[in-house]
Write a protein that holds these residues in place. Sequence first.
Motif, PDB file in Angstrom:
ATOM      1  N   ARG A 115       0.864  -1.163   0.002  1.00 39.60           N
ATOM      2  CA  ARG A 115      -0.126  -0.051  -0.134  1.00 39.60           C
ATOM      3  C   ARG A 115       0.786   1.240  -0.008  1.00 39.60           C
ATOM      4  O   ARG A 115       0.755   2.141  -0.970  1.00 39.60           O
ATOM      5  N   GLU A 144       0.952   3.942  -2.831  1.00 33.62           N
ATOM      6  CA  GLU A 144       0.518   5.388  -2.586  1.00 33.62           C
ATOM      7  C   GLU A 144       1.434   6.434  -3.068  1.00 33.62           C
ATOM      8  O   GLU A 144       1.262   7.289  -3.125  1.00 33.62           O
ATOM      9  N   ARG A 188      -6.860   6.095  -4.015  1.00 35.07           N
ATOM     10  CA  ARG A 188      -6.483   5.920  -2.893  1.00 35.07           C
ATOM     11  C   ARG A 188      -6.895   4.754  -2.278  1.00 35.07           C
ATOM     12  O   ARG A 188      -7.991   4.315  -2.685  1.00 35.07           O
ATOM     13  N   TYR A 189      -6.236   4.028  -1.275  1.00 35.51           N
ATOM     14  CA  TYR A 189      -6.837   2.900  -0.572  1.00 35.51           C
ATOM     15  C   TYR A 189      -7.701   3.341   0.627  1.00 35.51           C
ATOM     16  O   TYR A 189      -7.194   4.233   1.215  1.00 35.51           O
ATOM     17  N   ARG A 213      -9.374   0.903   2.608  1.00 33.52           N
ATOM     18  CA  ARG A 213      -9.409  -0.391   3.792  1.00 33.52           C
ATOM     19  C   ARG A 213      -8.503  -1.297   3.430  1.00 33.52           C
ATOM     20  O   ARG A 213      -7.901  -1.274   2.344  1.00 33.52           O
ATOM     21  N   GLU A 214      -7.777  -1.900   4.503  1.00 33.41           N
ATOM     22  CA  GLU A 214      -7.075  -2.920   4.535  1.00 33.41           C
ATOM     23  C   GLU A 214      -7.547  -4.158   5.155  1.00 33.41           C
ATOM     24  O   GLU A 214      -8.062  -3.875   6.391  1.00 33.41           O
ATOM     25  N   LEU A 235      -6.720  -4.999  -0.343  1.00 34.07           N
ATOM     26  CA  LEU A 235      -6.567  -3.769  -0.366  1.00 34.07           C
ATOM     27  C   LEU A 235      -7.813  -2.943  -1.211  1.00 34.07           C
ATOM     28  O   LEU A 235      -7.911  -3.197  -2.494  1.00 34.07           O
ATOM     29  N   VAL A 236      -8.699  -2.450  -0.526  1.00 34.77           N
ATOM     30  CA  VAL A 236     -10.037  -1.668  -1.044  1.00 34.77           C
ATOM     31  C   VAL A 236      -9.492  -0.393  -1.489  1.00 34.77           C
ATOM     32  O   VAL A 236      -8.933   0.395  -0.814  1.00 34.77           O
ATOM     33  N   PHE A 237      -9.906   0.099  -2.981  1.00 34.51           N
ATOM     34  CA  PHE A 237      -9.377   1.336  -3.363  1.00 34.51           C
ATOM     35  C   PHE A 237     -10.868   2.061  -4.035  1.00 34.51           C
ATOM     36  O   PHE A 237     -11.657   1.526  -4.583  1.00 34.51           O
ATOM     37  N   ASN A 252     -14.319   1.766  -8.141  1.00 32.13           N
ATOM     38  CA  ASN A 252     -14.156   1.061  -6.693  1.00 32.13           C
ATOM     39  C   ASN A 252     -13.490  -0.234  -7.014  1.00 32.13           C
ATOM     40  O   ASN A 252     -14.132  -0.974  -8.176  1.00 32.13           O
ATOM     41  N   CYS A 310     -10.682  -3.789  -5.428  1.00 35.58           N
ATOM     42  CA  CYS A 310      -9.941  -4.306  -4.511  1.00 35.58           C
ATOM     43  C   CYS A 310      -8.746  -5.187  -5.094  1.00 35.58           C
ATOM     44  O   CYS A 310      -8.959  -5.876  -6.013  1.00 35.58           O
ATOM     45  N   ASP A 311      -7.723  -4.940  -4.569  1.00 37.26           N
ATOM     46  CA  ASP A 311      -6.314  -5.860  -4.939  1.00 37.26           C
ATOM     47  C   ASP A 311      -6.334  -7.016  -3.921  1.00 37.26           C
ATOM     48  O   ASP A 311      -6.386  -6.666  -2.702  1.00 37.26           O
TER      49      ASP A 311
END
Length: 142
Positions: free
Chosen positions: A5, A9, A56-57, A59-60, A71-73, A83, A85-86
Motif C-alpha cells: 500500500r 500510494e 487511494r486505498y 481499507r486494508e 486492499l480496497v481502493f 471502486n 480491491c487488490d
Amino acid sequence: MHPFRKAVENRDHAAIEALLAENVVFTSPVAFRPYPGKAITAAILRGVIRVFTDFRYVREIGSEDGRDHALVFTAKVGDMEINGCDFLHFDEEGRIDDFMVMVRPLSAAQALSAAMGAQFDRIKAEALAETEAADTASEGER
C-alpha cells in the motif's frame, strides 16, 4: 500500513516491483487470461498508475498469518469513478505470488479496459525489455 500500500500510494515503482515474486500471476479484472511473471505484472501495474487518477486505498483487510491481504481502493478512469480491491497472496519470502484485481461498476470496468488497452503496446514493450535485461544479467552471472 502494508508495504505494498505504501509503495503504491507513493507511486514507488521500484518498491512495488521489489515486492513481486518472479513467478507472480496477475489476474486482471478486464482480461480473460491471467498474466504470469514479474516483468508483465510490473509493467501492467505501471500502466495502471498512469491510467488511474485520484487513487487511494480506503481499507486494508489481512489474514491472521499475513499471507493474504485485500486492499480496497477508489480511483478515477477519465471522469468515471471506480471502486475495486487488490487481493494479494504472499509466498514464504514475503513476496506477492498471486495478485487479483476486481473492480466495479461495469461502466468503470469498461472505461478501465479501454484505457489499459490503449496502454498495452507500451506495457508489452516494457515487459519485454525487462525480461531481456534480466536474461542478459543472468547470462553475465554464469
